[in-house]
Design an enzyme around this catalytic site. Structure first.
Site, mmCIF file in Angstrom:
data_model
loop_
_atom_site.group_PDB
_atom_site.id
_atom_site.type_symbol
_atom_site.label_atom_id
_atom_site.label_comp_id
_atom_site.label_asym_id
_atom_site.label_seq_id
_atom_site.Cartn_x
_atom_site.Cartn_y
_atom_site.Cartn_z
ATOM 1 N N ASP A 57 -9.102 0.284 2.242
ATOM 2 C CA ASP A 57 -8.068 -0.104 3.203
ATOM 3 C C ASP A 57 -8.570 0.258 4.602
ATOM 4 O O ASP A 57 -8.261 1.319 5.137
ATOM 5 C CB ASP A 57 -6.764 0.630 2.860
ATOM 6 N N GLU B 123 -10.452 3.797 3.950
ATOM 7 C CA GLU B 123 -9.590 4.615 3.101
ATOM 8 C C GLU B 123 -9.973 4.333 1.658
ATOM 9 O O GLU B 123 -9.951 3.176 1.209
ATOM 10 C CB GLU B 123 -8.102 4.308 3.347
ATOM 11 N N ASP C 285 0.841 -1.193 0.000
ATOM 12 C CA ASP C 285 0.000 0.000 0.000
ATOM 13 C C ASP C 285 0.879 1.246 0.000
ATOM 14 O O ASP C 285 1.757 1.394 0.856
ATOM 15 C CB ASP C 285 -0.907 -0.010 1.239
ATOM 16 N N GLN D 108 -3.622 2.429 15.329
ATOM 17 C CA GLN D 108 -2.545 2.964 14.488
ATOM 18 C C GLN D 108 -1.734 4.031 15.234
ATOM 19 O O GLN D 108 -0.504 4.037 15.194
ATOM 20 C CB GLN D 108 -3.169 3.565 13.216
ATOM 21 N N GLU E 271 -10.033 12.433 7.816
ATOM 22 C CA GLU E 271 -9.940 13.768 7.217
ATOM 23 C C GLU E 271 -11.304 14.448 7.151
ATOM 24 O O GLU E 271 -11.415 15.653 7.393
ATOM 25 C CB GLU E 271 -9.354 13.672 5.807
ATOM 26 N N ARG F 124 -7.843 3.703 13.576
ATOM 27 C CA ARG F 124 -7.017 4.894 13.826
ATOM 28 C C ARG F 124 -6.409 4.928 15.228
ATOM 29 O O ARG F 124 -5.293 5.419 15.412
ATOM 30 C CB ARG F 124 -7.847 6.162 13.604
ATOM 31 N N LYS G 192 -3.960 -2.099 10.219
ATOM 32 C CA LYS G 192 -4.298 -2.255 8.802
ATOM 33 C C LYS G 192 -4.446 -3.715 8.387
ATOM 34 O O LYS G 192 -4.765 -3.971 7.234
ATOM 35 C CB LYS G 192 -3.175 -1.637 7.942
ATOM 36 N N ARG H 281 1.158 16.401 13.027
ATOM 37 C CA ARG H 281 2.465 16.995 13.280
ATOM 38 C C ARG H 281 2.367 18.502 13.196
ATOM 39 O O ARG H 281 1.869 19.145 14.121
ATOM 40 C CB ARG H 281 3.502 16.417 12.299
ATOM 41 N N THR I 156 -4.755 6.458 0.251
ATOM 42 C CA THR I 156 -6.005 7.217 0.294
ATOM 43 C C THR I 156 -5.999 8.323 -0.753
ATOM 44 O O THR I 156 -5.035 9.088 -0.853
ATOM 45 C CB THR I 156 -6.189 7.839 1.690
ATOM 46 N N GLU J 182 -9.300 3.996 -1.991
ATOM 47 C CA GLU J 182 -8.100 3.790 -2.805
ATOM 48 C C GLU J 182 -8.457 3.052 -4.088
ATOM 49 O O GLU J 182 -9.504 2.425 -4.193
ATOM 50 C CB GLU J 182 -7.064 2.957 -2.029
ATOM 51 N N HIS K 23 -3.799 13.965 0.836
ATOM 52 C CA HIS K 23 -4.000 13.094 2.003
ATOM 53 C C HIS K 23 -2.797 13.186 2.948
ATOM 54 O O HIS K 23 -2.963 13.344 4.165
ATOM 55 C CB HIS K 23 -4.217 11.646 1.553
ATOM 56 N N TYR L 17 2.281 2.931 15.530
ATOM 57 C CA TYR L 17 2.953 3.142 14.246
ATOM 58 C C TYR L 17 4.385 3.654 14.344
ATOM 59 O O TYR L 17 5.148 3.542 13.378
ATOM 60 C CB TYR L 17 2.115 4.025 13.318
ATOM 61 N N THR M 290 -8.919 -5.784 4.129
ATOM 62 C CA THR M 290 -8.848 -4.834 3.026
ATOM 63 C C THR M 290 -9.851 -5.328 1.989
ATOM 64 O O THR M 290 -9.744 -6.473 1.536
ATOM 65 C CB THR M 290 -7.441 -4.797 2.406
ATOM 66 N N TYR N 108 1.148 5.661 -0.429
ATOM 67 C CA TYR N 108 0.689 6.821 0.351
ATOM 68 C C TYR N 108 0.897 8.011 -0.580
ATOM 69 O O TYR N 108 1.628 8.922 -0.284
ATOM 70 C CB TYR N 108 1.568 6.895 1.611
HETATM 71 CA CA CA Z 1 -3.975 3.008 2.983
#
Ligand code: CA
Length: 412
Positions: free
Chosen positions: A228, A194, A122, A235, A359, A232, A248, A138, A345, A196, A129, A239, A252, A124
């Site tokens: 996907d 997600e 997968d 994660q 989001e 959250r 994840k 961040r 995503t 995709e 996104h 992560y 899927t 990114y």
């Molecule tokens: Ca993904």
């Protein structure tokens, strides 16, 4: 190009599409490859056994052999099928017995996993996104990490839990970290989708021999819609430092029909301009993206229809599929027939085009209203998430059908 098969207005599956999938007819437990036209599924093994397709790639219960055969075979089969299904060809049109055996109404078949997926990766690759996520978690001024504009970031996912549309998904259990105190174990509380697209790979490369970017599309069979599913809260805790893991790996979902690059050729388009210029091994000539409209709906338990919560487009992707495949194999990593490489995503520039609840609700700050009077920040038990996609231009519609998945309570 017209077919003797009636194609309802607005159908995803005109003669120009002919996506590939695997189905079991009513009363059978024998999966077999098929193609979709209008409201029908055509049994490709039946056509092969009748001597109408000059190939043996449809012997098995998956499309892996067809994918391994490569672009010349893909083009030949597509051309033979378009001829066999056209209204000026009597071979199939006037053979009632063969048609009765080979044609199944889509409502009467069960679509199953089309591919034995060896590896799932997968990416990114949506700048919008990655910027949204970087802004939320961040720093808005440095949302993209330093590598992001130089290479298509990705991770190796889990192939065993890729499931076909219509398969229920249980809310995962997992470890999360409250704001205060030690970590706790329990059902995921922030379950997300997600939006995709993923591509299945063709012949692939030997270990040690990278796929050059100019040859990439010879190794790309076609696209499916991909959900996907993402936990959250799990994660967020797990992560760092190695990226997504259990958040994840529980499911899927993919759509059952694989839409080929040949069918999407009229919808090829440019990607967003890339600054700084990527390194030479990531520079491919010509347009390598596709204009494919995408949407996501949420259908609460008991509701008749879904409410669309996101409208996006594949053309927003910053890194294209050729760049993804060239990058994935540049170390010499071998790609095999039937690997699944998903986009990441697909978010667009405006708020209605964001491809995840993370989001859309902006990390749970906003609620998305649904027509039954309820609202969502994330996905609830009983919700069905529905993804759709179609490329449309000048009266031509190349559709993907649907990718559906219903969320059931956790088993914990
Ligand atoms: Ca993904």
């Amino acid at each position: 190009m017209t077919s003797f098969v009636e194609i309802p207005a607005g159908s995803d599956f005109p003669l120009e599409n002919l996506p590939y999938g695997v189905f079991t007819p009513a009363g059978s437990d024998q999966p077999r490859p098929g193609t979709a036209i209008g409201e029908w599924v055509v049994d490709l093994r039946a056509l092969q056994e009748a001597g109408l397709l000059e190939t043996d790639v449809f012997d098995g219960p998956t499309l892996n052999a067809f994918m391994a055969a490569g672009r010349p075979v893909w083009k030949a089969v597509r051309s033979q099928l378009q001829s066999l299904l056209s209204d000026d060809n009597s071979t199939l049109r006037d053979n009632e017995a063969l048609r009765a055996g080979a044609f199944h109404h889509q409502a009467h078949v069960r679509m199953v996993m089309p591919v034995d997926i060896g590896d799932y990766t997968d990416f990114y690759s949506s700048r919008e996104h990655a910027t949204n996520v970087g802004t939320m978690f961040r720093d808005p001024d440095n949302a993209l990490l330093p590598n992001w504009l130089h290479l298509p970031v990705g991770y190796h996912g889990r192939a065993s839990s890729v499931v076909v549309s219509g398969t229920d998904v249980h809310r995962p259990m997992g470890q999360t970290k409250p704001a205060e105190g030690p970590p706790v174990f329990g059902p995921c509380r922030l379950l997300d989708f997600e939006l995709e697209l993923g591509f299945f790979t063709g012949p692939g490369n030997d270990l040690g021999s990278p796929i050059p970017i100019e040859e990439a599309t010879d190794h790309i069979f076609g696209f499916v819609l991909v959900n996907d599913w993402s936990a959250r809260d799990i994660q967020k805790w797990e992560y760092v430092p190695l990226g997504p893991f259990l958040a994840k790996n529980f499911a899927t979902s993919i759509s059952p029909w694989i839409v080929t690059l040949d069918a999407l050729e009229p919808f090829r388009c440019a990607s967003p301009s890339q600054e700084p210029t990527p390194l030479p091994y990531l520079q491919g000539s010509g347009d390598r993206s596709y204009d494919i409209g995408l949407e996501v709906g949420i259908q609460p338990e008991g509701a008749d229809t879904d409410d669309v919560v996101c409208r996006s487009n594949f053309k927003y992707m910053y890194w294209n599929i050729s760049q993804q495949l060239a990058h994935h194999s540049v170390t010499g990593c071998n790609i095999r027939p039937g690997d699944l490489l998903a986009s990441g995503t697909i978010s667009g520039p405006d708020k209605g085009s964001y491809g995840s609840m993370l989001e859309l609700s902006w990390r749970g700050q906003n609620s998305i209203p649904l027509s039954d009077g309820s609202e969502r920040k994330f996905i609830q038990d009983g919700d069905t998430v529905v993804m759709r996609g179609a490329a449309e231009k000048d009266g031509l519609r190349i559709g993907f059908g649907e990718c559906r998945g219903k969320v059931l309570p956790s088993l914990g």
